[in-house]
Design an enzyme around this catalytic site. Structure first.
Site, PDB file in Angstrom:
ATOM      1  N   LYS A  11       0.822  -1.204   0.000  1.00 21.97           N
ATOM      2  CA  LYS A  11       0.000   0.000   0.000  1.00 21.97           C
ATOM      3  C   LYS A  11       0.865   1.266   0.000  1.00 21.97           C
ATOM      4  CE  LYS A  11      -4.073  -2.158   0.631  1.00 21.97           C
ATOM      5  NZ  LYS A  11      -3.632  -3.522   0.331  1.00 21.97           N
TER       6      LYS A  11
HETATM    7  C1  LIG Z   1      -4.060  -4.631  -0.384  1.00 20.51           C
HETATM    8  C2  LIG Z   1      -3.225  -5.884  -0.428  1.00 20.51           C
HETATM    9  C3  LIG Z   1      -3.397  -6.868  -1.438  1.00 20.51           C
HETATM   10  C4  LIG Z   1      -4.468  -6.776  -2.508  1.00 20.51           C
HETATM   11  O1  LIG Z   1      -4.258  -5.757  -3.432  1.00 20.51           O
HETATM   12  P1  LIG Z   1      -5.497  -5.227  -4.331  1.00 20.51           P
HETATM   13  O2  LIG Z   1      -4.967  -4.032  -5.024  1.00 20.51           O
HETATM   14  O3  LIG Z   1      -6.584  -4.897  -3.350  1.00 20.51           O
HETATM   15  O4  LIG Z   1      -5.877  -6.326  -5.249  1.00 20.51           O
HETATM   16  C5  LIG Z   1      -2.560  -7.971  -1.421  1.00 20.51           C
HETATM   17  N1  LIG Z   1      -1.626  -8.136  -0.463  1.00 20.51           N
HETATM   18  C6  LIG Z   1      -1.443  -7.218   0.526  1.00 20.51           C
HETATM   19  C7  LIG Z   1      -0.414  -7.487   1.573  1.00 20.51           C
HETATM   20  C8  LIG Z   1      -2.231  -6.069   0.576  1.00 20.51           C
HETATM   21  O5  LIG Z   1      -2.045  -5.187   1.583  1.00 20.51           O
END
Ligand SMILES: *Cc1c(COP(=O)(O)O)cnc(C)c1O
Length: 495
Positions: free
Chosen positions: A114
């Site tokens: 993120k």
């Molecule tokens: C948010 C997240 C995902 C999923 O990503 P998307 O963009 O929602 O598909 C996968 N792994 C982790 C560790 C995340 O924080």
């Protein structure tokens, strides 16, 4: 370049408007009206550039109302080596074994992917506010089940003209996630726990957004409410960069020749990450297959294989919680791009909100299957992969990355496709210590942050500094609220 809504293509916006507004008034998501293609020679040029420069060149193609100097300043702040990221490469590609590479997206301040978007979003948002003439201070409200809250706090901390307030469910986040949030530094941040679960916190935040009395009251004090959620264009765009950057690194390291197509396998929840990979391909990056990996909440696997999206199914709590999602909001952008019809998308989304289900046309299904493959695996299979890859290759993965790694292996077995493949790694294994320790055979865990040292000793790897130093950080936030009193918390925060 103008942006339009996936549910009404006659609406036209500048990039800055799209970023400030987040979601279109008709409920649709903002999309560029046409996708820029990388000019000839751009990829070759980017091979020699650092990550920050790659980000500027790529984002500039989408953001005509932003200057190159502006974007260069944002990139230097958002992806600063030392201050924000613990590696100069920002998003390094790690060679695991012949034909399999891992793109590590967790070298930022909160050790999860993120950060790649939430470090950039505050700069894009505050600049967009200036460009649209907004003079009030943005108050970002977030309800979080863990990762997003911390990443948003770090991204917005001490950014001028913003304040950020995060609500998390009192008993719904891990000890480490909680500690990450309640020790947050910065003069413009607030953190509060809500008695209840994640849904209670999220419902509370949604109610605050629709409270017109509160909105007027805050406007008089010089504030307006804004969100940082994953459907904002300002979060999707920075993610396009690391796909192109990974390709450049692979050419640079002689793993591939310029022009060779590669696969990406992506651990998917809300479909934002893998969608950015599709955008990179649309811009001309040589990509063969995009492989969408899910855990037991495999609504996307079924959708890609059958063309039927159906959220009416049991919800599982898994060891990869950031992928425990039954409505993947960003999928709407793919439906619009491949169908080219806002009316068609409107129909699907109506059906989804009325019945929890929709079925795409045969043509659209074919188009999706022309680009994407999909698969899913259980917690047990992902844990086996963590143990196996650590044992055989000495590489330690978190539970989300392990889902993608497992699905890639299944895909290869099924298709015989031996194209070089990049697994996107979305979190440091140290963010999910208990599950990772369990995967490598440990049954008893030390309490609190002791589990971090336990994983270090067991695997002889080093924890990222932001997690290791948590034990010494001072707790700054202890407020707890009933879900019915969240509005008061906002009022107090914005005095
Ligand atoms: C948010 C997240 C995902 C999923 O990503 P998307 O963009 O929602 O598909 C996968 N792994 C982790 C560790 C995340 O924080």
């Amino acid at each position: 370049m103008k942006y339009l809504s996936t549910r009404d293509a006659t609406l036209r916006f500048d990039a800055a408007q799209a970023i400030v507004q987040g979601l279109s008034r008709d409920g649709g998501l903002f999309m560029p009206e046409a996708f820029p293609v990388m000019p000839a020679g751009m990829l070759e040029e980017l091979i020699r550039a650092d990550y920050q420069t790659r980000a500027v060149r790529i984002m500039k193609l989408f953001l005509e109302d932003f200057s190159e100097e502006e974007l260069a300043y944002f990139a230097s702040k958002a992806y600063a080596f030392g201050e924000k990221f613990d590696t100069e490469a920002v998003a390094p590609v790690h060679h695991v074994t012949e034909g399999t590479e891992v793109l590590e997206l967790w070298h930022g301040p909160t050790c999860a992917f993120k950060d790649m978007a939430l470090q950039m979003l505050p700069w894009l948002l505050t600049a967009s506010l200036r460009k649209t003439g907004e003079e009030k201070t943005a108050c970002i409200l977030v309800a979080t089940s863990g990762d997003t809250g911390k990443a948003a706090l770090e991204g917005f901390r001490d950014v001028d003209h913003t304040k950020i307030l995060v609500f998390y469910p009192k008993d719904g986040v891990s000890d480490i996630q909680k500690l990450q949030m309640v020790t947050q530094q910065g003069d413009n941040v607030g953190v509060c726990s809500v008695v209840g679960n994640f849904d209670d916190a999220q419902t509370g935040v949604k109610q605050i957004f629709s409270d017109e009395v509160l909105r007027d009251e805050l406007a008089k004090k010089g504030y307006f409410l804004s969100s940082a959620n994953s459907i904002n264009w300002g979060r999707v765009l920075p993610q396009v960069v690391y796909y192109i950057s990974a390709y450049c690194d692979l050419v640079q390291d002689n793993r591939i020749q310029m022009g060779d197509p590669i696969n990406f396998c992506v651990p998917t929840g809300n479909f934002g990450d893998i969608l950015a990979g599709f955008y990179a391909k649309t811009m001309g990056l040589p990509v063969n297959r995009l492989i969408c990996a899910s855990n037991s909440n495999n609504v996307l696997t079924d959708f890609i294989e059958t063309g039927i999206y159906d959220r009416n199914r049991p919800f599982y709590t898994t060891a990869s919680p950031s992928m425990d999602i039954l409505i993947s909001s960003n999928l709407e952008r793919l439906l619009y791009q491949l169908s080219g019809s806002d009316a068609e998308v409107r129909g699907y989304m109506d059906s989804l909100s009325r019945t929890g289900r929709y079925e795409v046309t045969a043509q659209l299904k074919d188009k999706i299957q022309g680009q994407f493959s999909a698969g899913w695996c259980s917690d047990e299979a992902a844990a086996d992969t963590i143990a196996k890859v650590f044992g055989c290759e000495g590489y330690l993965m978190d539970t989300h990355t392990a889902v993608a790694y497992t699905v890639l292996e299944q895909y290869r077995e099924k298709t015989g496709d031996d194209t070089l493949s990049v697994v996107l790694s979305t979190a440091s294994p140290y963010k999910f210590c208990a599950s990772v320790l369990e995967a490598v055979g440990v049954k008893e865990f030390r309490p609190g942050t002791g589990i971090i040292a336990q994983l270090e000793e067991k695997t002889r790897t080093a924890a990222p500094v932001p997690l290791k130093s948590l034990a010494d950080k001072q707790v700054r936030f202890t407020q707890v609220t009933e879900k019915t009193a969240m509005t008061d918390v906002v009022r107090e925060f914005l005095i």
